[in-house]
Design a protein around this motif. Structure first.
Motif, PDB file in Angstrom:
ATOM      1  N   ARG A 364      12.386 -13.085   4.461  1.00 23.80           N
ATOM      2  CA  ARG A 364      10.934 -13.239   4.252  1.00 23.80           C
ATOM      3  C   ARG A 364      10.208 -11.928   4.595  1.00 23.80           C
ATOM      4  O   ARG A 364       9.328 -11.486   3.860  1.00 23.80           O
ATOM      5  CB  ARG A 364      10.394 -14.380   5.128  1.00 23.80           C
ATOM      6  N   LEU A 365      10.610 -11.311   5.708  1.00 26.10           N
ATOM      7  CA  LEU A 365       9.965 -10.070   6.135  1.00 26.10           C
ATOM      8  C   LEU A 365      10.212  -8.959   5.107  1.00 26.10           C
ATOM      9  O   LEU A 365       9.283  -8.260   4.685  1.00 26.10           O
ATOM     10  CB  LEU A 365      10.514  -9.651   7.511  1.00 26.10           C
ATOM     11  N   SER A 366      11.466  -8.827   4.685  1.00 28.26           N
ATOM     12  CA  SER A 366      11.773  -7.722   3.769  1.00 28.26           C
ATOM     13  C   SER A 366      11.114  -7.932   2.406  1.00 28.26           C
ATOM     14  O   SER A 366      10.733  -6.969   1.738  1.00 28.26           O
ATOM     15  CB  SER A 366      13.281  -7.518   3.642  1.00 28.26           C
ATOM     16  N   ARG A 367      10.937  -9.190   2.008  1.00 30.04           N
ATOM     17  CA  ARG A 367      10.200  -9.475   0.758  1.00 30.04           C
ATOM     18  C   ARG A 367       8.757  -8.990   0.868  1.00 30.04           C
ATOM     19  O   ARG A 367       8.212  -8.377  -0.052  1.00 30.04           O
ATOM     20  CB  ARG A 367      10.182 -10.980   0.494  1.00 30.04           C
ATOM     21  N   CYS A 368       8.152  -9.303   2.011  1.00 27.46           N
ATOM     22  CA  CYS A 368       6.753  -8.897   2.212  1.00 27.46           C
ATOM     23  C   CYS A 368       6.636  -7.373   2.187  1.00 27.46           C
ATOM     24  O   CYS A 368       5.759  -6.805   1.517  1.00 27.46           O
ATOM     25  CB  CYS A 368       6.235  -9.400   3.563  1.00 27.46           C
ATOM     26  N   VAL A 369       7.544  -6.710   2.910  1.00 25.60           N
ATOM     27  CA  VAL A 369       7.497  -5.243   2.965  1.00 25.60           C
ATOM     28  C   VAL A 369       7.716  -4.666   1.569  1.00 25.60           C
ATOM     29  O   VAL A 369       7.027  -3.734   1.142  1.00 25.60           O
ATOM     30  CB  VAL A 369       8.559  -4.710   3.963  1.00 25.60           C
ATOM     31  N   HIS A 370       8.657  -5.260   0.846  1.00 27.93           N
ATOM     32  CA  HIS A 370       8.945  -4.735  -0.490  1.00 27.93           C
ATOM     33  C   HIS A 370       7.738  -4.888  -1.410  1.00 27.93           C
ATOM     34  O   HIS A 370       7.354  -3.961  -2.125  1.00 27.93           O
ATOM     35  CB  HIS A 370      10.152  -5.455  -1.095  1.00 27.93           C
ATOM     36  N   SER A 371       7.122  -6.080  -1.385  1.00 23.33           N
ATOM     37  CA  SER A 371       6.002  -6.250  -2.316  1.00 23.33           C
ATOM     38  C   SER A 371       4.808  -5.394  -1.898  1.00 23.33           C
ATOM     39  O   SER A 371       4.031  -4.949  -2.744  1.00 23.33           O
ATOM     40  CB  SER A 371       5.633  -7.722  -2.474  1.00 23.33           C
ATOM     41  N   ALA A 372       4.673  -5.107  -0.602  1.00 22.91           N
ATOM     42  CA  ALA A 372       3.517  -4.315  -0.154  1.00 22.91           C
ATOM     43  C   ALA A 372       3.712  -2.821  -0.402  1.00 22.91           C
ATOM     44  O   ALA A 372       2.762  -2.119  -0.768  1.00 22.91           O
ATOM     45  CB  ALA A 372       3.266  -4.571   1.330  1.00 22.91           C
ATOM     46  N   PHE A 373       4.939  -2.327  -0.228  1.00 18.87           N
ATOM     47  CA  PHE A 373       5.123  -0.867  -0.252  1.00 18.87           C
ATOM     48  C   PHE A 373       6.099  -0.346  -1.317  1.00 18.87           C
ATOM     49  O   PHE A 373       6.087   0.836  -1.617  1.00 18.87           O
ATOM     50  CB  PHE A 373       5.619  -0.383   1.121  1.00 18.87           C
ATOM     51  N   PHE A 374       6.988  -1.199  -1.816  1.00 17.25           N
ATOM     52  CA  PHE A 374       8.033  -0.685  -2.704  1.00 17.25           C
ATOM     53  C   PHE A 374       7.849  -1.127  -4.157  1.00 17.25           C
ATOM     54  O   PHE A 374       8.741  -0.921  -4.965  1.00 17.25           O
ATOM     55  CB  PHE A 374       9.421  -1.112  -2.197  1.00 17.25           C
ATOM     56  N   THR A 375       6.747  -1.745  -4.459  1.00 19.17           N
ATOM     57  CA  THR A 375       6.512  -2.175  -5.838  1.00 19.17           C
ATOM     58  C   THR A 375       5.615  -1.149  -6.529  1.00 19.17           C
ATOM     59  O   THR A 375       4.445  -0.983  -6.151  1.00 19.17           O
ATOM     60  CB  THR A 375       5.841  -3.571  -5.863  1.00 19.17           C
ATOM     61  N   PRO A 376       6.171  -0.427  -7.507  1.00 21.12           N
ATOM     62  CA  PRO A 376       5.381   0.622  -8.170  1.00 21.12           C
ATOM     63  C   PRO A 376       4.067   0.060  -8.713  1.00 21.12           C
ATOM     64  O   PRO A 376       4.003  -1.062  -9.209  1.00 21.12           O
ATOM     65  CB  PRO A 376       6.301   1.087  -9.305  1.00 21.12           C
ATOM     66  N   GLY A 377       3.044   0.867  -8.585  1.00 19.66           N
ATOM     67  CA  GLY A 377       1.731   0.456  -9.091  1.00 19.66           C
ATOM     68  C   GLY A 377       0.844  -0.137  -8.010  1.00 19.66           C
ATOM     69  O   GLY A 377      -0.374  -0.209  -8.179  1.00 19.66           O
ATOM     70  N   THR A 378       1.441  -0.540  -6.879  1.00 21.62           N
ATOM     71  CA  THR A 378       0.614  -1.108  -5.815  1.00 21.62           C
ATOM     72  C   THR A 378       0.023   0.029  -4.975  1.00 21.62           C
ATOM     73  O   THR A 378       0.539   1.160  -4.962  1.00 21.62           O
ATOM     74  CB  THR A 378       1.450  -2.020  -4.892  1.00 21.62           C
ATOM     75  N   SER A 379      -1.057  -0.288  -4.253  1.00 21.52           N
ATOM     76  CA  SER A 379      -1.682   0.759  -3.430  1.00 21.52           C
ATOM     77  C   SER A 379      -0.727   1.195  -2.322  1.00 21.52           C
ATOM     78  O   SER A 379      -0.693   2.367  -1.946  1.00 21.52           O
ATOM     79  CB  SER A 379      -3.006   0.253  -2.846  1.00 21.52           C
ATOM     80  N   GLY A 380       0.075   0.246  -1.802  1.00 18.63           N
ATOM     81  CA  GLY A 380       1.043   0.588  -0.753  1.00 18.63           C
ATOM     82  C   GLY A 380       2.075   1.581  -1.260  1.00 18.63           C
ATOM     83  O   GLY A 380       2.421   2.553  -0.565  1.00 18.63           O
ATOM     84  N   PHE A 381       2.551   1.380  -2.468  1.00 16.36           N
ATOM     85  CA  PHE A 381       3.550   2.286  -3.053  1.00 16.36           C
ATOM     86  C   PHE A 381       2.922   3.670  -3.253  1.00 16.36           C
ATOM     87  O   PHE A 381       3.523   4.697  -2.902  1.00 16.36           O
ATOM     88  CB  PHE A 381       4.042   1.729  -4.395  1.00 16.36           C
ATOM     89  N   ASN A 382       1.708   3.695  -3.794  1.00 12.72           N
ATOM     90  CA  ASN A 382       1.061   4.997  -4.042  1.00 12.72           C
ATOM     91  C   ASN A 382       0.807   5.743  -2.730  1.00 12.72           C
ATOM     92  O   ASN A 382       0.965   6.968  -2.663  1.00 12.72           O
ATOM     93  CB  ASN A 382      -0.258   4.789  -4.798  1.00 12.72           C
ATOM     94  N   PHE A 383       0.443   4.983  -1.691  1.00  9.45           N
ATOM     95  CA  PHE A 383       0.223   5.590  -0.375  1.00  9.45           C
ATOM     96  C   PHE A 383       1.521   6.217   0.141  1.00  9.45           C
ATOM     97  O   PHE A 383       1.555   7.377   0.578  1.00  9.45           O
ATOM     98  CB  PHE A 383      -0.281   4.498   0.587  1.00  9.45           C
ATOM     99  N   MET A 384       2.610   5.456   0.079  1.00  5.84           N
ATOM    100  CA  MET A 384       3.902   5.958   0.569  1.00  5.84           C
ATOM    101  C   MET A 384       4.379   7.141  -0.282  1.00  5.84           C
ATOM    102  O   MET A 384       4.994   8.081   0.226  1.00  5.84           O
ATOM    103  CB  MET A 384       4.963   4.846   0.540  1.00  5.84           C
ATOM    104  N   LYS A 385       4.075   7.088  -1.549  1.00  2.00           N
ATOM    105  CA  LYS A 385       4.473   8.192  -2.433  1.00  2.00           C
ATOM    106  C   LYS A 385       3.786   9.490  -2.000  1.00  2.00           C
ATOM    107  O   LYS A 385       4.420  10.552  -1.948  1.00  2.00           O
ATOM    108  CB  LYS A 385       4.084   7.838  -3.874  1.00  2.00           C
TER     109      LYS A 385
END
Ligand code: SF4
Ligand code: SF4
Length: 511
Positions: A364-385
């Motif tokens: 459950r935790l890793s799903r949340c982290v993935h959808s927040a930061f590792f999904t291209p197009g999301t603000s979390g992904f762009n921030f980490m990029k």
């Protein structure tokens, strides 16, 4: 002028046909000597009852003479030779080299498989390659058929001459539980979408499961040639399959009991086993398969005897045989009801999936982290990029520290081996490097048994992934799309950096 029909012509002719399996042996055949294997191959290729000969590649993980050697001999007598090509002993470059050799020798029919885990060889257990798997091998052969683009000496792209491979994939329907059967079927679709043009089933003794493969393909509007696999049993082989000594080959309690009963007779069960094989062929024909593929015999006469027996049955006898040969195990899952409708309980469970021990806190935790930061197009992904772009320019302390944090956290959570080309998003956050004995990134191999790994040391990651995804109603998409190819050039580099900066296979998927 008449041209020799290709295997494609034969399998799409509408006439049910028979194929024969030949297994090479360990050792070599001196050029000036005869050999049982060559004699068997010649006898089979010369007989009109046999439409094609299929040659195995180190079956069961045992080391043997390569199939392409026998293939090039037999191809001088007959065009319809299928060479099995597996990923267990050869990396992608060796597989590509072998494929060029096959194409050069006119051996265009290839059955692409992952292969069983290697067994002991010279001075101990061989390590498996599994650089590619069945899906990625099929995709590579398809790319060779399309004309492989390769870089020239000056970096310019050259397209190599197109090959003409007729590519087969295999499917293993003889899985007891839904969590291992459904990924097999999804992987079959992936093989087809990546280039498989005809399909071999695994051997088995439950005609309902064979029929199910056909129903499954029909339900997806697919009408590729389907080949049913018959393996001639005897008491010893039945015992081996019952004990799961050969990965993916299954014999039930009831069939084992029958095998032992008939083997105690004066003919050691010969009449029973031959008739069983002939009846299976008759069922394949009745079900509309393109052909039946027979193995487990060392004498050409045995192949011919079984085929002759199958041809003598009445036109509708197969219907009774199909009911008679249903050697399933307790709790066997079927995707289709006996009336051909989708399994109603399965359909209901897709809408109302229950809990699973696989859907734990970690997932459950890793799903949340993935959808927040590792999904291209999301603000979390762009921030980490943006962050990783800055760190990437600084090859010193910051990027090393970030990689260290990543390594430790992923080791604790996923058994990570720091491969650098992360497939966690492809397998419901399970690691193919640390948790799968064959590093399977494109779906399960065919070797699992009752949901356990072929090597019997853990649950199969793909059965676990199915349970996780089913809870979130995401199983249908679990094996879609192009084949994943692991890039070994990224080993021991940061998977996070490679993901955010578009260097790994996930970036290619987005394009
Ligand atoms: S980076 Fe590679 S080894 Fe590590 S978790 Fe991802 S797939 Fe597994
Ligand atoms: S974990 Fe599953 S896919 Fe991997 S080797 Fe084991 S049975 Fe095959």
């Amino acid at each position: 002028m008449t041209t020799t029909p290709t295997l494609r012509d034969v399998l799409t002719s509408g006439r049910f046909c028979y194929g024969a399996e030949v297994v090479t042996t360990r050792g070599f055949v001196p050029a000036d000597q005869s050999s049982k294997i060559v004699d068997l191959g010649n006898a089979l290729t010369d007989d009109p009852r046999i439409s094609w000969v299929s040659i195995t590649d180190n079956p069961g993980g045992n080391v043997m003479l390569t199939p392409e050697w026998l293939g090039q001999l037999l191809a001088k007598r007959r065009a319809q030779i299928v060479v099995h090509l597996t990923c267990k002993d050869r990396n992608r470059n060796a597989l590509e080299s072998t494929a060029w050799r096959l194409a050069s020798e006119g051996l265009n029919n290839v059955l692409a498989m992952t292969g069983d885990h290697p067994k002991a060889g010279f001075h101990g257990l061989a390590s498996g390659s599994f650089d590619l798997d069945s899906v990625s091998l099929i995709a590579m052969l398809k790319a060779m058929n399309d004309g492989l683009p390769v870089p020239g000496r000056k970096g310019e792209i050259t397209t190599l001459p197109k090959t003409s491979f007729y590519i087969a994939g295999a499917v293993s329907p003889f899985k007891r539980y839904e969590r291992e059967l459904m990924p097999q079927y999804f992987k079959l679709l992936r093989k087809i979408s990546n280039g498989a043009e005809f399909i071999y089933t695994q051997l088995g003794y439950d005609m309902r499961k064979f029929h199910e493969v056909k129903l499954f393909l029909q339900s997806h509007g697919i009408s590729l040639p389907l080949i049913g696999n018959v393996y001639l049993l005897n008491k010893t082989v039945a015992g081996m399959f019952y004990r799961n000594d050969v990965p993916g080959c299954v014999v039930s309690d009831k069939l084992l009991a029958l095998a032992e009963k008939y083997a105690a007779g004066p003919d050691k069960g010969r009449a029973f086993f031959f008739e069983l094989a002939a009846k299976q062929l008759a069922v394949f024909k009745g079900l509309g398969f393109a052909g039946g593929y027979i193995g487990g015999m060392a004498k050409a006469e045995s192949f011919f005897e079984i085929i002759d027996m199958a041809e003598k049955f009445g036109a509708n006898d197969w219907k009774e045989f199909a009911k008679e040969i249903q050697f399933c195990r307790d709790g066997e899952f079927y995707l289709f009801e006996t009336d051909g409708a989708l399994n109603r309980e399965y359909v209901r469970s897709l809408e109302h999936p229950g809990d699973s021990k696989e859907v734990n806190f970690n997932y459950r935790l890793s799903r949340c982290v993935h959808s927040a930061f590792f999904t291209p197009g999301t603000s979390g992904f762009n921030f980490m990029k943006r962050i990783y772009t800055g760190w990437d320019k600084n090859t010193g302390f910051l990027s090393r520290t970030a990689h260290g944090v990543e390594k430790v956290s992923k080791l604790v959570m996923f058994d990570c081996c720091d491969c650098g080309d992360c497939s966690l998003p492809d397998i419901a956050n399970l690691c193919p490097q640390g948790s799968c004995s064959k590093n399977q990134r494109n779906g399960p191999c065919g070797g699992s048994f009752d949901g356990r790994c072929e090597l019997k040391d853990k649950d199969c990651i793909w059965a676990r992934a199915y349970e996780r995804l089913k809870h979130y109603k995401e199983t249908k998409d679990m094996l879609q799309g192009q084949a994943v190819f692991y890039n070994a050039g990224l080993k021991n580099s940061s998977g996070w950096a490679n993901s955010f900066l578009g260097r790994d296979h996930n970036a290619k998927k987005e394009k």
